[in-house]
Design an enzyme around this catalytic site. Structure first.
Site, mmCIF file in Angstrom:
data_model
loop_
_atom_site.group_PDB
_atom_site.id
_atom_site.type_symbol
_atom_site.label_atom_id
_atom_site.label_comp_id
_atom_site.label_asym_id
_atom_site.label_seq_id
_atom_site.Cartn_x
_atom_site.Cartn_y
_atom_site.Cartn_z
ATOM 1 N N ARG A 13 10.435 0.695 3.070
ATOM 2 C CA ARG A 13 10.834 0.813 4.590
ATOM 3 C C ARG A 13 10.317 -0.447 5.404
ATOM 4 O O ARG A 13 9.201 -0.489 5.491
ATOM 5 C CB ARG A 13 10.467 2.142 4.985
ATOM 6 C CG ARG A 13 11.110 2.590 6.095
ATOM 7 C CD ARG A 13 11.097 4.083 6.441
ATOM 8 N NE ARG A 13 11.741 4.809 5.402
ATOM 9 C CZ ARG A 13 12.917 5.174 5.098
ATOM 10 N NH1 ARG A 13 13.793 4.759 6.021
ATOM 11 N NH2 ARG A 13 13.162 6.038 4.123
ATOM 12 N N THR B 255 12.221 -2.350 11.357
ATOM 13 C CA THR B 255 13.665 -1.648 11.548
ATOM 14 C C THR B 255 13.569 -0.364 11.069
ATOM 15 O O THR B 255 14.429 0.484 11.425
ATOM 16 C CB THR B 255 14.629 -2.426 10.635
ATOM 17 O OG1 THR B 255 14.432 -2.461 9.349
ATOM 18 C CG2 THR B 255 14.746 -4.087 11.035
ATOM 19 N N ASP C 59 0.754 9.887 -6.085
ATOM 20 C CA ASP C 59 -0.530 9.934 -5.789
ATOM 21 C C ASP C 59 -1.058 10.905 -6.929
ATOM 22 O O ASP C 59 -2.169 10.744 -7.702
ATOM 23 C CB ASP C 59 -1.056 10.187 -4.255
ATOM 24 C CG ASP C 59 -0.780 9.368 -3.506
ATOM 25 O OD1 ASP C 59 -1.074 8.139 -3.585
ATOM 26 O OD2 ASP C 59 -0.910 9.664 -2.128
#
Length: 209
Positions: free
Chosen positions: A104, A108, A203
């Protein structure tokens, strides 16, 4: 509108409960993800077409069913989707494998494709796109956007756990894609984690937290 298939087989639900437990360590989490993925792949591939061929048993000739030649590919969304890959390939070892990675953009906030490698004949293949969690649906929808630019025959999306918000997002943005999940949970929290969920699948798979 794409259908949502909640696969509630007792073995899948039992193993999903173990995945959810906080005390389940990375080794067990990887093994369980692998096992659940194999069991889910059995259902995801249920509607694949078959054809009859003539064979000889030790006693006589007969006709029997085989896969009708539909080509499959499995596409994990990096990185957590990799944890589901081997379990699926145990069931369909001849499937080709693609990969897609997104991040990401901090400015933006839009998803950016940083890696996408699909089989060269993807336009002749049905794809199973996999990611353990369908939370907001933003990353999954973006991944499907990028993958569709390569014109696959059909796409199915497979996850371990989904949030209602993610299901709604994917149905709105990709109504032609069926969703297969072991559970649709209650909701997202303020940090966009699925509740009750199972934590951060990446994770927990790789012991990075």
């Amino acid at each position: 509108m794409g259908e949502v298939h909640v696969i509630d087989h007792p073995l899948i639900q039992h193993k999903l409960t173990l995945l959810r437990m906080e005390e389940t360590g990375p080794k067990e989490f990887r093994e369980l993800t692998d096992e659940v993925s194999t069991l889910m792949a059995y259902e995801v591939t249920r509607e694949l077409p078959v054809q009859e061929i003539e064979i000889e048993t030790p006693l006589q000739k007969t006709t029997a069913k085989v896969m009708a030649g539909k080509k499959l590919a499995v596409v994990p969304i990096l990185r957590a989707g990799l944890g589901m890959l081997d379990g699926i390939l145990k069931l369909i070892p001849t499937a080709r494998v693609g990969h897609i990675g997104l991040y990401r953009d901090p400015e933006t906030l839009k998803p950016v494709e940083y890696y996408c490698k699909l089989p060269p004949d993807v336009n002749e293949r049905e794809l199973i796109v996999v990611d353990p969690m369908l939370a907001t649906g933003g990353s999954a929808a973006a991944a499907l956007d990028f993958i569709k630019k390569r014109n696959p025959l059909k796409i199915r999306f497979m996850c371990l756990v989904a949030a209602p918000e993610g299901v709604d997002e994917l149905q709105q943005t990709h109504p032609d894609v069926d969703i297969y999940t072991a559970a649709v949970d209650e909701r997202l929290n303020e940090k966009a984690y699925i509740l009750p969920g199972l934590g951060d699948a990446g994770d927990r798979l790789y012991g990075t937290k």
